[in-house]
Every structure is written in structure tokens, then in C-alpha cells.
Enzyme design. Structure first.
Site, mmCIF file in Angstrom:
data_model
loop_
_atom_site.group_PDB
_atom_site.id
_atom_site.type_symbol
_atom_site.label_atom_id
_atom_site.label_comp_id
_atom_site.label_asym_id
_atom_site.label_seq_id
_atom_site.Cartn_x
_atom_site.Cartn_y
_atom_site.Cartn_z
ATOM 1 N N SER A 291 1.167 90.476 73.941
ATOM 2 C CA SER A 291 -0.113 90.043 73.374
ATOM 3 C C SER A 291 -1.147 89.931 74.486
ATOM 4 O O SER A 291 -0.795 89.703 75.659
ATOM 5 C CB SER A 291 0.039 88.664 72.727
ATOM 6 N N TYR B 115 1.972 79.529 72.546
ATOM 7 C CA TYR B 115 2.072 80.956 72.205
ATOM 8 C C TYR B 115 1.854 81.820 73.450
ATOM 9 O O TYR B 115 2.607 82.764 73.704
ATOM 10 C CB TYR B 115 1.039 81.296 71.122
HETATM 11 N N1 LIG Z 1 -1.416 89.743 64.464
HETATM 12 C C1 LIG Z 1 -1.921 89.598 65.690
HETATM 13 O O1 LIG Z 1 -3.144 89.363 65.889
HETATM 14 C C2 LIG Z 1 -1.042 89.775 66.894
HETATM 15 C C3 LIG Z 1 -1.663 89.926 68.153
HETATM 16 C C4 LIG Z 1 -0.870 90.086 69.280
HETATM 17 C C5 LIG Z 1 0.516 90.109 69.160
HETATM 18 N N2 LIG Z 1 1.084 89.964 67.932
HETATM 19 C C6 LIG Z 1 2.552 89.993 67.863
HETATM 20 O O2 LIG Z 1 2.952 90.998 66.965
HETATM 21 C C7 LIG Z 1 4.237 90.670 66.414
HETATM 22 C C8 LIG Z 1 4.177 90.864 64.914
HETATM 23 O O3 LIG Z 1 3.127 90.082 64.389
HETATM 24 P P1 LIG Z 1 2.445 90.393 62.973
HETATM 25 O O4 LIG Z 1 1.020 90.018 63.096
HETATM 26 O O5 LIG Z 1 2.831 91.740 62.471
HETATM 27 O O6 LIG Z 1 3.143 89.229 62.106
HETATM 28 P P2 LIG Z 1 3.748 89.165 60.615
HETATM 29 O O7 LIG Z 1 3.914 87.705 60.347
HETATM 30 O O8 LIG Z 1 2.940 90.001 59.682
HETATM 31 O O9 LIG Z 1 5.190 89.827 60.793
HETATM 32 C C9 LIG Z 1 6.183 89.209 61.578
HETATM 33 C C10 LIG Z 1 7.555 89.581 61.015
HETATM 34 O O10 LIG Z 1 8.538 88.969 61.878
HETATM 35 C C11 LIG Z 1 9.541 88.387 61.048
HETATM 36 N N3 LIG Z 1 10.168 87.269 61.747
HETATM 37 C C12 LIG Z 1 9.587 86.088 62.122
HETATM 38 N N4 LIG Z 1 10.511 85.292 62.670
HETATM 39 C C13 LIG Z 1 11.688 85.969 62.651
HETATM 40 C C14 LIG Z 1 13.006 85.649 63.056
HETATM 41 N N5 LIG Z 1 13.316 84.438 63.565
HETATM 42 N N6 LIG Z 1 13.989 86.583 62.903
HETATM 43 C C15 LIG Z 1 13.705 87.785 62.349
HETATM 44 N N7 LIG Z 1 12.471 88.133 61.918
HETATM 45 C C16 LIG Z 1 11.478 87.230 62.076
HETATM 46 C C17 LIG Z 1 8.798 87.908 59.800
HETATM 47 O O11 LIG Z 1 9.697 87.732 58.691
HETATM 48 C C18 LIG Z 1 7.790 89.041 59.597
HETATM 49 O O12 LIG Z 1 8.327 90.073 58.769
HETATM 50 C C19 LIG Z 1 4.544 89.246 66.900
HETATM 51 O O13 LIG Z 1 5.427 89.320 68.007
HETATM 52 C C20 LIG Z 1 3.188 88.720 67.348
HETATM 53 O O14 LIG Z 1 3.304 87.744 68.367
HETATM 54 C C21 LIG Z 1 0.346 89.801 66.800
#
Ligand SMILES: NC(=O)c1ccc[n+]([C@@H]2O[C@H](COP(=O)([O-])OP(=O)(O)OC[C@H]3O[C@@H](n4cnc5c(N)ncnc54)[C@H](O)[C@@H]3O)[C@@H](O)[C@H]2O)c1
Length: 251
Positions: free
Chosen positions: A132, A145
Site C-alpha cells: 500500500s 494499518y
Molecule cells: N482498497 C484500497 O484502497 C487499498 C489500497 C491499498 C492497498 N489495499 C490492499 O489491497 C488488499 C485487498 O483490499 P480490497 O480493497 O480489495 O478489499 P476487500 O475487502 O474488497 O477484499 C478483501 C478480501 O480479503 C478477504 N479476507 C479478509 N481477511 C481474510 C482472512 N483472514 N483470510 C482470508 N481472506 C480474508 C475478504 O474476505 C475479502 O474477500 C488488502 O491487502 C488491502 O490492504 C487496498
């Protein structure tokens, strides 16, 4: 022939957002893809779905073994499952620190540990971690985070060094704010969701949120055999948020 033809990929957190877009893109580019998620009920053909919690080592080992079995091996691991946390260093108790570090950092350790024996047998092994911009820029109200994502950045470099001689590349992507269900939940919880969205959009020089498909494209780039010389890098996918300092638009 497509670059992922004949390759087998596992995407954690692949049921939603960035993980879902990545799983679908890799499949569209010729890979056979399995998803590991807490709740994979919405995942269907052509993706294979495995339920596991990345904080639970036996469930991770079972799911990774089942995925490798179903796919006939593993070439690509996308460590993407993650959760958020808000607040300054004063705002989260020890239990919350342990919980979020457990998912975001140790989760990657557990899936990688289980996948490495399979990746060692691949001629095109690649791991891509979802990091991130919180790892490289100070964002307000994100102490816990950011600490987890700083650890992911360092872990990516250390893993890249450890496994380069085994032919396993390790890289990460650093997204800015991405339009996923996660951010949707954050906006829904805000006092003024429209104002909060506008503030997040304005923070990125492109003036808009990143799409999940754009992050998936960067992950696919790093996972592809076409990037065979790229390891130990962090690729920003943030609308210019980390590297640019544009002047405000003239009114
Ligand atoms: N959305 C953003 O702005 C953003 C920015 C930077 C980084 N990220 C990173 O991207 C990744 C995905 O985020 P997203 O926005 O697609 O989120 P999201 O919530 O849409 O998807 C996350 C998925 O991870 C699964 N998950 C969560 N905890 C889990 C666990 N303990 N075991 C197995 N599965 C698990 C959830 O069920 C979900 O399907 C994360 O690592 C997040 O930190 C997101």
C-alpha cells in the site's frame, strides 16, 4: 499465445475487490486460477474456490494443498488478503494490533510458507504481495494499518533476496485509494460520504480513485514471465500520489 497460458495461480482474498479483479484477469490471460478467501461463496467458474482464514495455519495449509492439487501445481502466488484499521497510535488496543498484524503480515507468511514447495517446482515462479502507499507515505489515522504495510514492503524485499537463487521472484504493488467494497464500507461509515470521497479523490493527482482492474493489471505485470528480470520491486499504482507534487489546478 497469452503470457499466462499453462500457468497456475493462487490469489488470497480473491473473492472481492483487488483480489477478485486479479483472479479474473489472470484467468482471462490464460492462467488456471484458484482463490483462497474467508468467504468464497460468490466465486464461480472458471475460478476454483477454497475457504480458509489466513490467520489459521492448518486451514491455510489445507487450502494451498487443495489448490495446488486442483491446478496441478503452482506458479504464481498473489498475497492479497488484508484488513484495514483506523486511528492514531493511541486508538487501537493490543488485541487489535495483534489481529491486524496477524492478517496482513503473518497471513502472507503462512500462505507463502505453504506455497513455496510448489513454487520451487515451477519454471516461472512469482509472488506478488499487495502492499500500500501507506508503506511509503505518512497517512493520517492509519498508524496500525501503515505499520502492517511497512512490514509487507520489507518482507517483500527479504523474500526476494532469499528466493532469487531458487528462481522465485517476489515483488509488491503499492496501491493508492482503490474503489473496492472495502473503500465503499469506509465511505458508508463517514459522516458525509460524498465529501469523504471527494477528499480521497483530490488526494490523488489523477483526481480520481484507482480501479481494482488497474491494480490487477500491475499485479499481472509483475507475475508474468515477461517480467522475468524484475524482483524485489514495489510498483506504485496510486494515481501519482507517492511521487508527484503537482500545483493545484488553476481556477
Ligand atoms: N482498497 C484500497 O484502497 C487499498 C489500497 C491499498 C492497498 N489495499 C490492499 O489491497 C488488499 C485487498 O483490499 P480490497 O480493497 O480489495 O478489499 P476487500 O475487502 O474488497 O477484499 C478483501 C478480501 O480479503 C478477504 N479476507 C479478509 N481477511 C481474510 C482472512 N483472514 N483470510 C482470508 N481472506 C480474508 C475478504 O474476505 C475479502 O474477500 C488488502 O491487502 C488491502 O490492504 C487496498
Amino acid at each position: 499465445m497469452s503470457d499466462f497460458e499453462g500457468l497456475r495461480a493462487l490469489v488470497t482474498g480473491g473473492a472481492s475487490g483487488i483480489g477478485r479483479a486479479t483472479a479474473e484477469l489472470l484467468a482471462a490471460r490464460g492462467a488456471r486460477v484458484a482463490v483462497l478467501d474467508l468467504d468464497p461463496t460468490t466465486v464461480g467458474e472458471p475460478l476454483l474456490a477454497h475457504r480458509a482464514d489466513v490467520t489459521d495455519d492448518p486451514s491455510v495449509r489445507r487450502a494451498v494443498a487443495a489448490a495446488a492439487d486442483g491446478l496441478g501445481g503452482l506458479d504464481v502466488l498473489v498475497n492479497n488478503a488484508g484488513v484495514g484499521a483506523q486511528g492514531t497510535v493511541e486508538d487501537n488496543d493490543d488485541a487489535e494490533w495483534h489481529r491486524v498484524l496477524d492478517v496482513n503480515v503473518l497471513g502472507m507468511v503462512r500462505t507463502t510458507r505453504a506455497a513455496l514447495p510448489h513454487l520451487r517446482r515451477s519454471a516461472h515462479a512469482a509472488i506478488v504481495n499487495t502492499c500500500s502507499i501507506a508503506a511509503t507515505a505518512g497517512l493520517p489515522q492509519r498508524a496500525l494499518y501503515s505499520a502492517t504495510k511497512g512490514a509487507v514492503l520489507s518482507l517483500t524485499l527479504a523474500m526476494a533476496a532469499d528466493h532469487v537463487r531458487e528462481g522465485i521472484r517476489v515483488n509488491c504493488v503499492n496501491p493508492g485509494t482503490v474503489d473496492t467494497p472495502w473503500v465503499g464500507r469506509l465511505l458508508d461509515a463517514a459522516d458525509d460520504p460524498a465529501a469523504e470521497r471527494a477528499a480521497l479523490e483530490a488526494r490523488q493527482p489523477t483526481g480520481r480513485l484507482v480501479s481494482a482492474a488497474e491494480v490487477a493489471g500491475a499485479i499481472a505485470y509483475l507475475a508474468s514471465p515477461l517480467s522475468g528480470a524484475t524482483t524485489g520491486t514495489a510498483l506504485a499504482v496510486d494515481g501519482g500520489m507517492q511521487g508527484l507534487r503537482p500545483r493545484p489546478a488553476a481556477r
